[in-house]
Motif scaffolding. Structure first.
Motif, mmCIF file in Angstrom:
data_model
loop_
_atom_site.group_PDB
_atom_site.id
_atom_site.type_symbol
_atom_site.label_atom_id
_atom_site.label_comp_id
_atom_site.label_asym_id
_atom_site.label_seq_id
_atom_site.Cartn_x
_atom_site.Cartn_y
_atom_site.Cartn_z
ATOM 1 N N ARG A 120 -19.638 -47.118 -4.358
ATOM 2 C CA ARG A 120 -19.485 -46.020 -3.413
ATOM 3 C C ARG A 120 -20.807 -45.724 -2.729
ATOM 4 O O ARG A 120 -21.862 -45.760 -3.362
ATOM 5 N N HIS A 121 -20.761 -45.469 -1.413
ATOM 6 C CA HIS A 121 -21.959 -45.061 -0.691
ATOM 7 C C HIS A 121 -22.046 -43.543 -0.792
ATOM 8 O O HIS A 121 -21.191 -42.830 -0.268
ATOM 9 N N VAL A 122 -23.066 -43.048 -1.470
ATOM 10 C CA VAL A 122 -23.181 -41.611 -1.738
ATOM 11 C C VAL A 122 -23.256 -40.821 -0.428
ATOM 12 O O VAL A 122 -22.635 -39.767 -0.268
ATOM 13 N N THR A 123 -23.977 -41.374 0.562
ATOM 14 C CA THR A 123 -24.198 -40.661 1.821
ATOM 15 C C THR A 123 -22.903 -40.360 2.571
ATOM 16 O O THR A 123 -22.717 -39.258 3.082
ATOM 17 N N CYS A 124 -21.986 -41.359 2.658
ATOM 18 C CA CYS A 124 -20.755 -41.114 3.425
ATOM 19 C C CYS A 124 -19.535 -40.953 2.523
ATOM 20 O O CYS A 124 -18.454 -40.606 2.985
ATOM 21 N N GLY A 125 -19.697 -41.236 1.246
ATOM 22 C CA GLY A 125 -18.618 -41.010 0.296
ATOM 23 C C GLY A 125 -17.570 -42.109 0.219
ATOM 24 O O GLY A 125 -16.611 -42.004 -0.536
ATOM 25 N N ALA A 144 -26.238 -52.970 4.784
ATOM 26 C CA ALA A 144 -25.792 -51.720 5.391
ATOM 27 C C ALA A 144 -24.393 -51.384 4.884
ATOM 28 O O ALA A 144 -23.665 -52.250 4.389
ATOM 29 N N CYS A 145 -24.026 -50.128 5.032
ATOM 30 C CA CYS A 145 -22.696 -49.643 4.653
ATOM 31 C C CYS A 145 -21.684 -50.125 5.696
ATOM 32 O O CYS A 145 -21.924 -49.990 6.901
ATOM 33 N N ASP A 146 -20.554 -50.673 5.263
ATOM 34 C CA ASP A 146 -19.566 -51.157 6.226
ATOM 35 C C ASP A 146 -18.723 -50.015 6.811
ATOM 36 O O ASP A 146 -17.907 -50.234 7.693
ATOM 37 N N HIS A 147 -18.946 -48.785 6.336
ATOM 38 C CA HIS A 147 -18.226 -47.640 6.908
ATOM 39 C C HIS A 147 -19.080 -46.863 7.908
ATOM 40 O O HIS A 147 -18.706 -46.701 9.052
ATOM 41 N N CYS A 148 -20.265 -46.406 7.449
ATOM 42 C CA CYS A 148 -21.067 -45.548 8.331
ATOM 43 C C CYS A 148 -22.215 -46.317 8.996
ATOM 44 O O CYS A 148 -22.878 -45.792 9.885
ATOM 45 N N GLY A 149 -22.461 -47.556 8.574
ATOM 46 C CA GLY A 149 -23.472 -48.378 9.233
ATOM 47 C C GLY A 149 -24.895 -48.102 8.794
ATOM 48 O O GLY A 149 -25.821 -48.813 9.204
HETATM 49 ZN ZN LIG Z 1 -21.683 -45.211 4.318
#
Ligand SMILES: [Zn+2]
Ligand SMILES: [Zn+2]
Length: 320
Positions: free
Chosen positions: A122-127, A298-303
């Motif tokens: 899980r990416h903590v920043t975007c959840g 990088a995060c594949d959701h928020c970049g």
């Molecule tokens: Zn993210």
């Protein structure tokens, strides 16, 4: 052999192992990857490691010692009678997190059967639950091997880049108490000193048996057994030409190409922490932005660029 984006000219061989040889040599062991994973989750003491893995005393102390020797861990005695030590990650040890994150993402996406659970990251920043994406540090665009121009640097060349022989490689199956490996697909590439070099050559566009043979200089029987292993794991395909006179080609499958972020992050880590002072082993340029290529995840959701502290890996601790 003419491959788009790859200049095969090699510097003269100096007889010294370069950063890639050293870095891939250290990480090309399944127990080591597991130890790093638990260390990144906060394990320090011998018993914290031993209680999480079906590992023998001899293997565990050998691996911890090897990690200390390679500079990824430091041993601190916290009690003298009886002597008790804890193992703390150094900066180079902590810097392996993107490699483990890339392996994790690849295993989750491409490997169906696991002998252990693969909970989401899980990416903590975007959840969000994420799969890390390799991007260029300069322009932040996603990067595949086909987007790079690659040449050998001053310490490069195949011979200098292949890990030296060590005895511990043999234990990849035998040393495992449960009788199989946890990351069989990853280890098909990482767990053998020739396999990652083969993988590197395949990523750079080497296709034919004779081309692999002359690039890597390894005996044909060994080459053919390594190629078979990669085929069994669905990483390479053998493509036969239309006429029987045509030699077959070995091409990376989609799954094989998707392993590139793991290789790229390992190369970056090895060049940074095992620098021999003779200049880089590889020089890569991101063709579309023109910058020297350095990969980040990088995060594949928020970049956003991922950081070691922005990924929640706690689910990993509940496995094995
Ligand atoms: Zn993210
Ligand atoms: Zn770029």
């Amino acid at each position: 052999m003419s491959i788009r984006g790859y200049s095969p000219a090699e510097p003269a061989w100096t007889g010294t192992a370069n950063a890639l040889s050293r870095g891939f040599g250290v990480l090309g062991d399944e127990w080591t990857l597991f130890l790093l994973r638990f260390a990144l989750l906060g394990c320090r003491r011998y018993t914290e490691f031993s209680s999480r893995m079906p590992i023998s005393h001899a293997v565990l102390s050998g691996r911890l010692e090897a990690l200390v020797k390679a500079g990824l861990m430091e041993r601190h005695e916290y009690q003298q009678r009886p002597p008790r030590a804890e193992y703390l990650l150094t900066d180079s040890g902590r810097a392996t997190w993107p490699i483990l994150a890339a392996i994790w993402g690849w295993e989750r996406t491409w490997v169906d059967e696991h002998s252990y659970e693969t909970p989401p990251m899980r990416h903590v920043t975007c959840g969000n639950e994420i799969t890390p994406v390799l991007v260029c540090r300069e322009c932040h665009q996603p990067v595949g091997v086909q987007d790079l121009d690659t040449a050998w640097g001053p310490s490069g060349g195949w011979r200098s880049s292949v890990p030296e022989v060590t005895t511990r490689r043999r234990s990849s199956t035998r040393g495992t108490a449960v009788g199989h490996t946890f990351y069989p697909d990853t280890m098909a590439i990482f767990g053998n000193r020739w396999s990652w070099a083969l993988m590197g050559a395949a990523l750079l566009g080497v296709r034919r048996f004779s081309e692999f043979e002359s690039a890597l200089g390894l005996p044909p029987s060994l080459l053919s057994s390594r190629l078979s292993t990669l085929r069994e794991h669905g990483i390479l395909d053998q493509v036969t030409g239309e006429s029987s006179a045509e030699r077959p080609e070995y091409r990376l499958t989609e799954k094989g190409l998707a392993f590139f972020p793991v290789i790229a992050m390992t190369i970056g880590w090895a060049e940074r922490w095992f620098d021999t002072g003779d200049g880089p082993a590889l020089v890569q340029t991101h063709r579309s932005c023109g910058a020297e290529f350095h990969g980040v995840l990088a995060c594949d959701h928020c970049g956003e660029d991922l950081r070691g502290t922005s990924i929640d890996l706690s689910a990993l601790d509940e496995t094995t």
